[in-house]
Design an enzyme around this catalytic site. Structure first.
Site, PDB file in Angstrom:
ATOM      1  N   GLY A  71      -6.485  -3.040  -1.486  1.00 14.98           N
ATOM      2  CA  GLY A  71      -5.298  -4.333  -2.038  1.00 14.98           C
ATOM      3  C   GLY A  71      -4.781  -4.148  -0.579  1.00 14.98           C
ATOM      4  N   ASN A 151       3.175   0.093 -10.152  1.00 12.54           N
ATOM      5  CA  ASN A 151       2.388   1.091 -10.237  1.00 12.54           C
ATOM      6  C   ASN A 151       2.533   2.370 -10.530  1.00 12.54           C
ATOM      7  OD1 ASN A 151       3.403   0.407  -7.600  1.00 12.54           O
ATOM      8  ND2 ASN A 151       3.207   2.394  -6.906  1.00 12.54           N
ATOM      9  N   GLN A 179      -2.542  -3.266  -9.681  1.00 15.37           N
ATOM     10  CA  GLN A 179      -2.726  -2.593 -11.050  1.00 15.37           C
ATOM     11  C   GLN A 179      -2.708  -2.650 -12.800  1.00 15.37           C
ATOM     12  OE1 GLN A 179      -2.422   0.197 -11.565  1.00 15.37           O
ATOM     13  NE2 GLN A 179      -1.589   1.226  -9.607  1.00 15.37           N
ATOM     14  N   HIS A 201     -10.878   0.189  -6.427  1.00 19.70           N
ATOM     15  CA  HIS A 201     -10.993   1.051  -6.874  1.00 19.70           C
ATOM     16  C   HIS A 201      -9.688   1.862  -8.439  1.00 19.70           C
ATOM     17  CE1 HIS A 201      -7.268   3.534  -5.152  1.00 19.70           C
ATOM     18  NE2 HIS A 201      -7.252   2.551  -4.456  1.00 19.70           N
ATOM     19  N   THR A 237     -18.767  -8.940   9.148  1.00 17.37           N
ATOM     20  CA  THR A 237     -19.899  -9.200   8.801  1.00 17.37           C
ATOM     21  C   THR A 237     -19.835  -8.082   6.782  1.00 17.37           C
ATOM     22  OG1 THR A 237     -21.268  -9.078  10.099  1.00 17.37           O
ATOM     23  CG2 THR A 237     -22.771  -8.620   7.942  1.00 17.37           C
ATOM     24  N   CYS A 322       8.236  15.554  -2.939  1.00 20.25           N
ATOM     25  CA  CYS A 322       8.957  16.478  -1.668  1.00 20.25           C
ATOM     26  C   CYS A 322       8.675  16.501  -0.091  1.00 20.25           C
ATOM     27  CB  CYS A 322       8.380  18.875  -1.958  1.00 20.25           C
ATOM     28  SG  CYS A 322       9.189  19.611  -1.175  1.00 20.25           S
TER      29      CYS A 322
END
Length: 377
Positions: A71, A151, A179, A201, A237, A322
């Site tokens: 993506g 997402n 998504q 994926h 390729t 974080c």
């Protein structure tokens, strides 16, 4: 410990039928699809069959599909490829503040090269107003890029309405559908897009493969220059192995019935959380215009990462990050105007085909225990 996976928006497992379709290409059909001899022919045939399967899902022509590494590459090709192909006509790009980094980062890169980018705001549910898109267009606008579905919170954008604006104004329109493909209908003509991104994926294909739909007649400057692979739009390729994986996954994704079952589970999950936590839990995102598998909620007055850390064997994502010991609110939630006290407690649960009602019940029970312990402290 029982492992419960509720992070399907981050990545999906490879579907068993996808793996089975790929397996022969690990040691057979190894030839270069671009060669003209016997060893290349099976690989070439597999590549083009897969291209047709992706095209069938989007209801477009096979030669409008460009295979990519995923993506992010597809998004970069759509944005940079348009800028470098059309900058003699203009340099203005319109996008939103809630896009994936694979959109926002290329836009910021192009700003360093002279692009002017308008980042449109969204409302409290994460939706952009198509009228704002129309007002943002100038005679120098060359591209509009608005994601099909977010997402983090799952909000579905009014792509059809934006597509109508783009067509009326004669501006190229791209949507990041990483998504949404396989979860909701994604026919390119219905959406009114010229470019559309797929990430393997996210729909039960392997990592490392994706595709960009490029409407016939739309010219892009390639990101990768070399030989004339992918009709000259992406040198390198092709991998028959990965293309077969994506093609098979797209063929499976044409049946959206499994998502109806997932939606029922998602709504059951939300109902149980509301019953358990009342006004101590808040839904993030649009209540109706939302992916059927996505539930982003905030545990008010808590830190999402801390909630997740106390869940035994549950894989999910937080709406805060974080950095150097400091918790920061998600840019998406910030753009939606979610108050910090609420946004810091955000957790994204994203369900998939394999999610069960027993798993949902187990997570709800764990969450009840975690929040009770936190309240006692």
């Amino acid at each position: 410990m029982t492992s419960i996976y509720l992070d399907y928006n981050a990545s999906t497992p490879i579907d068993p039928s996808v793996a089975a379709a790929m397996r022969p290409y690990l040691d057979e059909a190894f030839g270069n699809p671009s060669s003209g001899h016997w060893a290349s022919m099976p690989a070439k045939a597999a590549l083009e069959k897969a291209r047709g399967q992706v095209a069938a899902l989007l209801d477009c022509a096979p030669d409008e599909i460009v295979f990519t590494s995923g993506g992010s590459e597809a998004n970069n090709l759509a944005i940079k490829g348009t800028f470098f192909a059309l900058r003699h006509k203009g340099e203005h790009i319109v996008t939103t503040t809630v896009e994936h980094p694979a959109i926002l980062a290329p836009c910021r890169f192009l700003e360093e090269l002279g692009a002017a980018v308008t980042y449109l705001p969204v409302d409290s549910t994460g939706r952009v107003n198509p009228e704002d898109v129309r007002r943002a267009i100038t005679p120098r606008t060359i591209l509009i890029s608005v994601m099909h579905a977010n997402n983090e919170v799952g909000t579905i954008q009014p792509i059809e309405a934006i597509g109508a604006v783009a067509r009326k104004c004669g501006v190229r329109f791209h949507t990041d559908a990483a998504q949404s493909v396989g979860k909701i209908a994604s026919k390119v003509d219905t959406l009114g897009v010229d470019l559309l991104t797929i990430a393997g994926h996210k729909l039960y294909a392997p990592k490392g493969v994706g595709a960009l739909y490029v409407r016939g007649g739309v010219r892009l400057e390639p990101l990768i220059h070399g030989a004339g692979h992918e009709h000259g739009r992406r040198a390198g390729t092709e991998s028959a192995l990965l293309a077969v994986g994506l093609g098979t996954a797209c063929a499976l994704a044409s049946d959206l019935e499994p998502m109806a079952r997932v939606r029922v589970l998602r709504d059951r999950f939300w109902d149980a959380l509301q019953e358990s936590f009342g006004d101590r839990i808040v839904l993030n995102g649009h209540p109706q215009h939302r992916l059927p598998n996505t539930l982003n909620v905030s545990f008010v007055g808590m830190i999402g990462a801390e909630v997740l850390s106390h869940l035994d064997g549950v894989a999910a994502s937080t709406g805060s990050a974080c950095h150097a010991g400091r918790v920061e609110l998600s840019p998406v939630l910030m753009a939606m105007g979610v108050p910090e006290k609420i946004g810091m407690g955000a957790v994204r649960f994203s369900l998939g085909r394999a999610t069960t009602s027993a798993e949902i019940d187990a997570v709800v029970n764990q969450l009840r225990a975690v929040t009770v312990r936190s309240a006692i402290r």
